[in-house]
Enzyme design. Structure first.
Site, PDB file in Angstrom:
ATOM      1  N   ASP A   1       0.882  -1.178   0.000  1.00 35.23           N
ATOM      2  CA  ASP A   1       0.000   0.000   0.000  1.00 35.23           C
ATOM      3  C   ASP A   1       0.915   1.223   0.000  1.00 35.23           C
ATOM      4  O   ASP A   1       2.124   1.110   0.206  1.00 35.23           O
ATOM      5  CB  ASP A   1      -0.891  -0.011   1.253  1.00 35.23           C
ATOM      6  CG  ASP A   1      -1.786   1.226   1.352  1.00 35.23           C
ATOM      7  OD1 ASP A   1      -2.352   1.639   0.325  1.00 35.23           O
ATOM      8  OD2 ASP A   1      -1.916   1.808   2.454  1.00 35.23           O
ATOM      9  N   SER A   2       0.306   2.394  -0.203  1.00 32.14           N
ATOM     10  CA  SER A   2       1.086   3.620  -0.122  1.00 32.14           C
ATOM     11  C   SER A   2       1.621   3.836   1.294  1.00 32.14           C
ATOM     12  O   SER A   2       2.628   4.510   1.474  1.00 32.14           O
ATOM     13  CB  SER A   2       0.203   4.814  -0.502  1.00 32.14           C
ATOM     14  OG  SER A   2      -0.918   4.866   0.366  1.00 32.14           O
TER      15      SER A   2
ATOM     16  N   CYS B   1      -4.366  -1.547  -1.803  1.00 31.15           N
ATOM     17  CA  CYS B   1      -4.563  -0.110  -1.994  1.00 31.15           C
ATOM     18  C   CYS B   1      -5.533   0.042  -3.162  1.00 31.15           C
ATOM     19  O   CYS B   1      -5.284  -0.491  -4.247  1.00 31.15           O
ATOM     20  CB  CYS B   1      -3.220   0.535  -2.326  1.00 31.15           C
ATOM     21  SG  CYS B   1      -3.325   2.275  -2.812  1.00 31.15           S
ATOM     22  N   ASN B   2      -6.640   0.740  -2.923  1.00 28.55           N
ATOM     23  CA  ASN B   2      -7.630   0.917  -3.988  1.00 28.55           C
ATOM     24  C   ASN B   2      -7.071   1.772  -5.114  1.00 28.55           C
ATOM     25  O   ASN B   2      -7.269   1.477  -6.288  1.00 28.55           O
ATOM     26  CB  ASN B   2      -8.880   1.585  -3.419  1.00 28.55           C
ATOM     27  CG  ASN B   2      -9.611   0.681  -2.452  1.00 28.55           C
ATOM     28  OD1 ASN B   2     -10.551   0.003  -2.823  1.00 28.55           O
ATOM     29  ND2 ASN B   2      -9.161   0.635  -1.206  1.00 28.55           N
ATOM     30  N   THR B   3      -6.370   2.835  -4.741  1.00 26.93           N
ATOM     31  CA  THR B   3      -5.844   3.755  -5.745  1.00 26.93           C
ATOM     32  C   THR B   3      -4.894   3.016  -6.692  1.00 26.93           C
ATOM     33  O   THR B   3      -4.979   3.151  -7.918  1.00 26.93           O
ATOM     34  CB  THR B   3      -5.107   4.927  -5.056  1.00 26.93           C
ATOM     35  OG1 THR B   3      -5.916   5.406  -3.972  1.00 26.93           O
ATOM     36  CG2 THR B   3      -4.822   6.048  -6.014  1.00 26.93           C
TER      37      THR B   3
ATOM     38  N   GLU C   1      -3.210   8.331   8.904  1.00 32.18           N
ATOM     39  CA  GLU C   1      -1.761   8.106   9.033  1.00 32.18           C
ATOM     40  C   GLU C   1      -1.201   8.824  10.262  1.00 32.18           C
ATOM     41  O   GLU C   1      -0.133   8.489  10.757  1.00 32.18           O
ATOM     42  CB  GLU C   1      -1.026   8.594   7.769  1.00 32.18           C
ATOM     43  CG  GLU C   1      -1.185   7.673   6.571  1.00 32.18           C
ATOM     44  CD  GLU C   1      -0.188   6.511   6.515  1.00 32.18           C
ATOM     45  OE1 GLU C   1       0.940   6.651   7.014  1.00 32.18           O
ATOM     46  OE2 GLU C   1      -0.558   5.449   5.958  1.00 32.18           O
TER      47      GLU C   1
ATOM     48  N   CYS D   1     -11.103   2.840   0.313  1.00 33.96           N
ATOM     49  CA  CYS D   1      -9.692   3.145   0.560  1.00 33.96           C
ATOM     50  C   CYS D   1      -9.314   2.337   1.786  1.00 33.96           C
ATOM     51  O   CYS D   1     -10.052   2.327   2.776  1.00 33.96           O
ATOM     52  CB  CYS D   1      -9.494   4.637   0.824  1.00 33.96           C
ATOM     53  SG  CYS D   1      -7.830   5.059   1.413  1.00 33.96           S
ATOM     54  N   THR D   2      -8.171   1.654   1.721  1.00 34.66           N
ATOM     55  CA  THR D   2      -7.827   0.741   2.812  1.00 34.66           C
ATOM     56  C   THR D   2      -7.428   1.469   4.103  1.00 34.66           C
ATOM     57  O   THR D   2      -7.266   0.830   5.137  1.00 34.66           O
ATOM     58  CB  THR D   2      -6.695  -0.213   2.366  1.00 34.66           C
ATOM     59  OG1 THR D   2      -5.586   0.562   1.888  1.00 34.66           O
ATOM     60  CG2 THR D   2      -7.180  -1.133   1.253  1.00 34.66           C
ATOM     61  N   HIS D   3      -7.292   2.777   4.035  1.00 30.09           N
ATOM     62  CA  HIS D   3      -7.041   3.537   5.269  1.00 30.09           C
ATOM     63  C   HIS D   3      -8.324   3.758   6.081  1.00 30.09           C
ATOM     64  O   HIS D   3      -8.254   4.016   7.276  1.00 30.09           O
ATOM     65  CB  HIS D   3      -6.465   4.924   4.937  1.00 30.09           C
ATOM     66  CG  HIS D   3      -5.001   4.919   4.654  1.00 30.09           C
ATOM     67  ND1 HIS D   3      -4.468   4.483   3.463  1.00 30.09           N
ATOM     68  CD2 HIS D   3      -3.937   5.308   5.413  1.00 30.09           C
ATOM     69  CE1 HIS D   3      -3.148   4.608   3.497  1.00 30.09           C
ATOM     70  NE2 HIS D   3      -2.807   5.107   4.674  1.00 30.09           N
TER      71      HIS D   3
ATOM     72  N   TYR E   1      -0.910   8.326  -2.380  1.00 28.61           N
ATOM     73  CA  TYR E   1      -1.052   8.023  -3.802  1.00 28.61           C
ATOM     74  C   TYR E   1      -2.331   8.673  -4.344  1.00 28.61           C
ATOM     75  O   TYR E   1      -2.433   8.937  -5.545  1.00 28.61           O
ATOM     76  CB  TYR E   1      -1.186   6.507  -4.018  1.00 28.61           C
ATOM     77  CG  TYR E   1       0.093   5.681  -3.922  1.00 28.61           C
ATOM     78  CD1 TYR E   1       1.320   6.242  -3.559  1.00 28.61           C
ATOM     79  CD2 TYR E   1       0.050   4.317  -4.208  1.00 28.61           C
ATOM     80  CE1 TYR E   1       2.460   5.453  -3.476  1.00 28.61           C
ATOM     81  CE2 TYR E   1       1.196   3.531  -4.136  1.00 28.61           C
ATOM     82  CZ  TYR E   1       2.398   4.100  -3.767  1.00 28.61           C
ATOM     83  OH  TYR E   1       3.526   3.316  -3.695  1.00 28.61           O
ATOM     84  N   GLY E   2      -3.292   8.870  -3.456  1.00 31.54           N
ATOM     85  CA  GLY E   2      -4.641   9.258  -3.886  1.00 31.54           C
ATOM     86  C   GLY E   2      -4.757  10.597  -4.586  1.00 31.54           C
ATOM     87  O   GLY E   2      -5.724  10.855  -5.290  1.00 31.54           O
TER      88      GLY E   2
HETATM   89  N1  DGL Z   1      -4.820   3.224   1.018  1.00 31.15           N
HETATM   90  C1  DGL Z   1      -4.887   3.694  -0.314  1.00 31.15           C
HETATM   91  C2  DGL Z   1      -6.177   3.293  -0.997  1.00 31.15           C
HETATM   92  O1  DGL Z   1      -6.747   2.285  -0.625  1.00 31.15           O
HETATM   93  C3  DGL Z   1      -4.591   5.115  -0.661  1.00 31.15           C
HETATM   94  C4  DGL Z   1      -4.081   6.068   0.278  1.00 31.15           C
HETATM   95  C5  DGL Z   1      -3.313   7.167  -0.417  1.00 31.15           C
HETATM   96  O2  DGL Z   1      -3.923   8.142  -0.881  1.00 31.15           O
HETATM   97  O3  DGL Z   1      -2.127   7.007  -0.510  1.00 31.15           O
HETATM   98  O4  DGL Z   1      -6.634   3.922  -1.917  1.00 31.15           O
END
Ligand code: DGL
Length: 271
Positions: free
Chosen positions: A11-12, A74-76, A154, A188-190, A43-44
């Site tokens: 993931d990011s 990570c979805n992105t 984060e 988003c996994t966060h 990453y988003g």
């Molecule tokens: N956890 C990531 C996701 O699922 C993205 C977080 C980010 O923006 O880096 O999209």
């Protein structure tokens, strides 16, 4: 035959640890290497080209550690799934978008589905396409980018006035859409670490859905089908971070749901 090689997950940052948590529970004999690209998060908000480049570098760092499959937690970055599959073939690669779409449809087969995600995921329209492809051709879908959620998570902030204000900022307009979402997909996994507070704002008539469990089921199916499951009695768990490994261990605990030994977090450079 047992294949003791680890499963690679990336993931990011720390968000993918919410997926790792489900993977560790679902696959107790498997070893894992998790990579958080903490130096380049988020990453988003980055362009699709940049995310693809970063995702390839992260996946290749895992391949260099002899993983038997790569999970894009990570979805992105999951929007780069076709590019990663091509680059890493024949190594199997799994993303979280399809499992997330399936979970949303299981929770609300006729919708409406609300999707909250990063700017990149919303702009790319991956969830809309995946829900349509999974059989939800006529399901109403409303999407909302929530760019503040990743830095908040984060930071290790999971409740309190700042968290609540951010959630209201994004959810109030989404929940006011007609028809109101019955399922809210945490795209988003966060976001699962903010689940309790999101649920309070969303209210009891909205089912929150995340892709961690469906993604873990997809990985379990894959290792079984490919005959690459491990039956090791003792497994190993390792972590790689591109910046601040101590911070990764401290804050990562919130996402993984268990302590992370700082000695198990290695600093790596992907450039
Ligand atoms: N956890 C990531 C996701 O699922 C993205 C977080 C980010 O923006 O880096 O999209």
């Amino acid at each position: 035959m047992s294949d003791p090689r680890p499963i690679g997950v990336f993931d990011s940052g720390m968000g993918g640890l919410t997926v790792m948590r489900a993977l560790m529970a679902r696959l107790p004999s498997e070893s894992f290497v998790y990579l958080g690209d903490t130096a380049r998060l988020p990453y988003g908000t980055k362009s699709a080209d940049t995310v693809r480049r970063y995702a390839l570098q992260a996946a290749q760092a895992l391949v260099a550690r002899d993983v038997k499959t790569v999970v894009i937690a990570c979805n992105t970055a999951s929007m780069s799934l076709p590019a990663l599959r091509e680059a890493l073939a024949p190594l199997p690669v799994i993303g979280v978008i399809e499992p997330g779409a399936e979970a949303a449809l299981a929770a609300a087969p006729d919708g409406p589905v609300g999707v909250i995600a990063t700017e990149g995921t919303v702009k790319g329209g991956a969830y809309r396409a995946a829900i349509r492809a999974a059989g939800g051709e006529t399901v109403p879908i409303a999407q909302q980018a929530c760019p503040l959620f990743v830095p908040i998570a984060e930071e290790g902030l999971v409740n309190g006035p700042i968290v609540e204000a951010a959630i209201r900022r994004y959810l109030d307009p989404l929940l006011a859409t007609v028809p109101k979402p019955k399922a809210l997909l945490l795209g988003c996994t966060h976001y699962p670490v903010l689940k309790t507070e999101i649920a309070k704002v969303a209210g009891p008539d909205v089912t929150l859905v995340d892709s961690a469990i469906t993604a873990a089921n997809a990985v379990a199916k894959l290792v079984d089908e490919r005959d690459i499951a491990s039956n090791a009695a003792v497994r190993s768990i390792r972590f790689l971070a591109t910046d601040a490994p101590d911070r990764f261990a401290n804050v990562g605990e919130i996402f993984l749901g268990q302590p992370i030994d700082p000695g198990l977090v290695e600093l790596v450079d992907l450039q």
